[in-house]
Design a protein around this motif. Structure first.
Motif, PDB file in Angstrom:
ATOM      1  N   ALA A  52      40.653 -26.395 -42.813  1.00  0.00           N
ATOM      2  CA  ALA A  52      40.765 -25.290 -43.777  1.00  0.00           C
ATOM      3  C   ALA A  52      39.712 -24.379 -43.935  1.00  0.00           C
ATOM      4  N   GLN A  53      38.437 -25.127 -43.812  1.00  0.00           N
ATOM      5  CA  GLN A  53      37.236 -24.148 -43.909  1.00  0.00           C
ATOM      6  C   GLN A  53      37.237 -23.126 -42.519  1.00  0.00           C
ATOM      7  N   ARG A  54      37.450 -23.573 -41.191  1.00  0.00           N
ATOM      8  CA  ARG A  54      37.417 -22.980 -40.106  1.00  0.00           C
ATOM      9  C   ARG A  54      38.448 -21.655 -40.471  1.00  0.00           C
ATOM     10  N   ARG A  55      39.743 -22.077 -40.969  1.00  0.00           N
ATOM     11  CA  ARG A  55      40.530 -20.963 -41.098  1.00  0.00           C
ATOM     12  C   ARG A  55      40.121 -19.888 -42.135  1.00  0.00           C
ATOM     13  N   ARG A  56      39.640 -20.427 -43.040  1.00  0.00           N
ATOM     14  CA  ARG A  56      39.259 -19.422 -44.012  1.00  0.00           C
ATOM     15  C   ARG A  56      38.074 -18.712 -43.588  1.00  0.00           C
ATOM     16  N   ARG A  57      37.072 -19.044 -42.723  1.00  0.00           N
ATOM     17  CA  ARG A  57      36.186 -18.178 -42.191  1.00  0.00           C
ATOM     18  C   ARG A  57      36.805 -17.082 -41.146  1.00  0.00           C
ATOM     19  N   GLU A  95      19.942 -16.445 -37.639  1.00  0.00           N
ATOM     20  CA  GLU A  95      19.783 -15.076 -38.532  1.00  0.00           C
ATOM     21  C   GLU A  95      20.986 -14.423 -38.540  1.00  0.00           C
ATOM     22  N   LEU A  96      21.900 -14.376 -37.496  1.00  0.00           N
ATOM     23  CA  LEU A  96      23.068 -13.489 -37.835  1.00  0.00           C
ATOM     24  C   LEU A  96      23.933 -14.431 -38.998  1.00  0.00           C
ATOM     25  N   ARG A  97      24.051 -15.597 -38.831  1.00  0.00           N
ATOM     26  CA  ARG A  97      24.757 -16.331 -39.882  1.00  0.00           C
ATOM     27  C   ARG A  97      24.021 -16.357 -41.274  1.00  0.00           C
ATOM     28  N   ARG A  98      22.646 -16.182 -41.335  1.00  0.00           N
ATOM     29  CA  ARG A  98      22.145 -15.966 -42.518  1.00  0.00           C
ATOM     30  C   ARG A  98      22.521 -14.558 -43.460  1.00  0.00           C
ATOM     31  N   GLN A  99      22.595 -13.643 -42.386  1.00  0.00           N
ATOM     32  CA  GLN A  99      23.221 -12.475 -42.812  1.00  0.00           C
ATOM     33  C   GLN A  99      24.515 -11.986 -43.229  1.00  0.00           C
ATOM     34  N   HIS A 100      25.600 -12.904 -42.653  1.00  0.00           N
ATOM     35  CA  HIS A 100      26.870 -13.251 -42.552  1.00  0.00           C
ATOM     36  C   HIS A 100      27.314 -14.512 -42.736  1.00  0.00           C
ATOM     37  N   PRO A 101      27.159 -15.255 -43.852  1.00  0.00           N
ATOM     38  CA  PRO A 101      27.264 -16.702 -43.958  1.00  0.00           C
ATOM     39  C   PRO A 101      28.768 -17.183 -43.843  1.00  0.00           C
ATOM     40  N   LYS A 102      29.714 -16.178 -43.972  1.00  0.00           N
ATOM     41  CA  LYS A 102      31.186 -16.750 -43.634  1.00  0.00           C
ATOM     42  C   LYS A 102      31.535 -16.558 -42.388  1.00  0.00           C
ATOM     43  N   LEU A 103      30.813 -15.915 -41.396  1.00  0.00           N
ATOM     44  CA  LEU A 103      30.819 -15.532 -39.911  1.00  0.00           C
ATOM     45  C   LEU A 103      31.133 -16.846 -39.182  1.00  0.00           C
ATOM     46  N   PRO A 104      32.380 -17.051 -38.368  1.00  0.00           N
ATOM     47  CA  PRO A 104      32.384 -18.357 -37.661  1.00  0.00           C
ATOM     48  C   PRO A 104      31.378 -18.445 -36.507  1.00  0.00           C
ATOM     49  N   LEU A 105      30.955 -19.630 -36.510  1.00  0.00           N
ATOM     50  CA  LEU A 105      30.014 -19.934 -35.308  1.00  0.00           C
ATOM     51  C   LEU A 105      30.160 -19.526 -34.179  1.00  0.00           C
ATOM     52  N   LYS A 106      31.465 -19.448 -33.667  1.00  0.00           N
ATOM     53  CA  LYS A 106      31.843 -19.147 -32.191  1.00  0.00           C
ATOM     54  C   LYS A 106      31.578 -17.607 -32.233  1.00  0.00           C
ATOM     55  N   THR A 107      32.255 -16.810 -33.478  1.00  0.00           N
ATOM     56  CA  THR A 107      31.814 -15.321 -32.993  1.00  0.00           C
ATOM     57  C   THR A 107      30.419 -14.894 -33.219  1.00  0.00           C
ATOM     58  N   ALA A 108      29.731 -15.989 -33.695  1.00  0.00           N
ATOM     59  CA  ALA A 108      28.218 -15.499 -33.779  1.00  0.00           C
ATOM     60  C   ALA A 108      27.847 -15.610 -32.803  1.00  0.00           C
ATOM     61  N   ALA A 109      27.789 -16.687 -32.004  1.00  0.00           N
ATOM     62  CA  ALA A 109      27.213 -16.902 -30.770  1.00  0.00           C
ATOM     63  C   ALA A 109      27.711 -16.063 -29.581  1.00  0.00           C
ATOM     64  N   GLU A 110      28.960 -15.583 -29.800  1.00  0.00           N
ATOM     65  CA  GLU A 110      29.336 -14.676 -28.755  1.00  0.00           C
ATOM     66  C   GLU A 110      28.859 -13.384 -28.754  1.00  0.00           C
ATOM     67  N   THR A 111      28.593 -13.113 -30.362  1.00  0.00           N
ATOM     68  CA  THR A 111      28.104 -11.673 -30.387  1.00  0.00           C
ATOM     69  C   THR A 111      26.682 -11.813 -30.140  1.00  0.00           C
ATOM     70  N   VAL A 112      26.068 -12.828 -30.396  1.00  0.00           N
ATOM     71  CA  VAL A 112      24.586 -12.724 -29.985  1.00  0.00           C
ATOM     72  C   VAL A 112      24.498 -12.726 -28.416  1.00  0.00           C
ATOM     73  N   LYS A 113      25.360 -13.382 -27.827  1.00  0.00           N
ATOM     74  CA  LYS A 113      25.230 -13.349 -26.109  1.00  0.00           C
ATOM     75  C   LYS A 113      25.368 -12.044 -25.591  1.00  0.00           C
ATOM     76  N   GLN A 114      26.315 -11.216 -26.346  1.00  0.00           N
ATOM     77  CA  GLN A 114      26.993 -10.022 -25.827  1.00  0.00           C
ATOM     78  C   GLN A 114      25.835  -8.749 -25.918  1.00  0.00           C
ATOM     79  N   LEU A 115      24.714  -9.074 -26.946  1.00  0.00           N
ATOM     80  CA  LEU A 115      23.802  -7.914 -27.220  1.00  0.00           C
ATOM     81  C   LEU A 115      22.946  -7.634 -26.149  1.00  0.00           C
TER      82      LEU A 115
END
Length: 115
Positions: A52-57, A95-115
Motif C-alpha cells: 500500500a505504501q509503495r502504491r501510494r508513492r 537529498e532528492l528524497r528530502r526535497q520530495h519525501p513521497k518520491l519512490p526510491l527506485k525513481t529517485a535512484a534512476e533520476t540521480v543516475k541519469q543526471l
C-alpha cells in the motif's frame, strides 16, 4: 473501488484466515499447520502495508508529474549533480528524497543516475 485496496484486502484476509487456521490446528494438535497459520498472520499484514505504501508513492508521482522529463525540469539538476559528484550517489538520492519525501526510491535512484 480503488485498485490500491484489492491486494491489500486479500492479504489481510489471508492473515485472518491464518489466525483461524492456528486455532483449528491447535485444537486438532496439528503443529505444522499451526506454524503455517502463524507465518500467514505475521507476514501477510506486513506485505499488505508495504504494498500500500509503495502504491501510494507511485500514484503520487504519477499525479504530480506527467512524465519523467517534466519531473527532471522541476529539479535543481546542477545542485544534485554536484552533490552526486562530490559526496556520492547515495547522498544525492537522500537529498532528492528530502526535497520530495513521497518520491519512490527506485525513481529517485534512476533520476540521480541519469543526471
Amino acid at each position: 473501488m480503488n485498485p490500491l485496496y484489492g491486494p491489500r484486502v486479500l492479504l489481510w484476509c489471508l492473515a485472518l484466515g491464518g489466525l483461524f487456521l492456528i486455532f483449528i490446528a491447535l485444537s486438532q494438535e496439528q503443529l505444522p499447520l499451526a506454524y503455517v497459520g502463524f507465518v500467514l498472520v505475521v507476514v501477510c499484514p506486513g506485505v499488505a502495508e508495504v504494498y500500500a505504501q509503495r502504491r501510494r508513492r507511485s500514484d503520487w508521482f504519477d499525479r504530480q508529474f506527467a512524465s519523467q522529463e517534466e519531473f527532471l525540469r522541476s529539479l535543481d539538476t546542477e545542485g544534485l549533480r554536484r552533490v552526486r559528484d562530490d559526496k556520492g550517489l547515495a547522498v544525492a538520492v537522500r537529498e532528492l528524497r528530502r526535497q520530495h519525501p513521497k518520491l519512490p526510491l527506485k525513481t529517485a535512484a534512476e533520476t540521480v543516475k541519469q543526471l
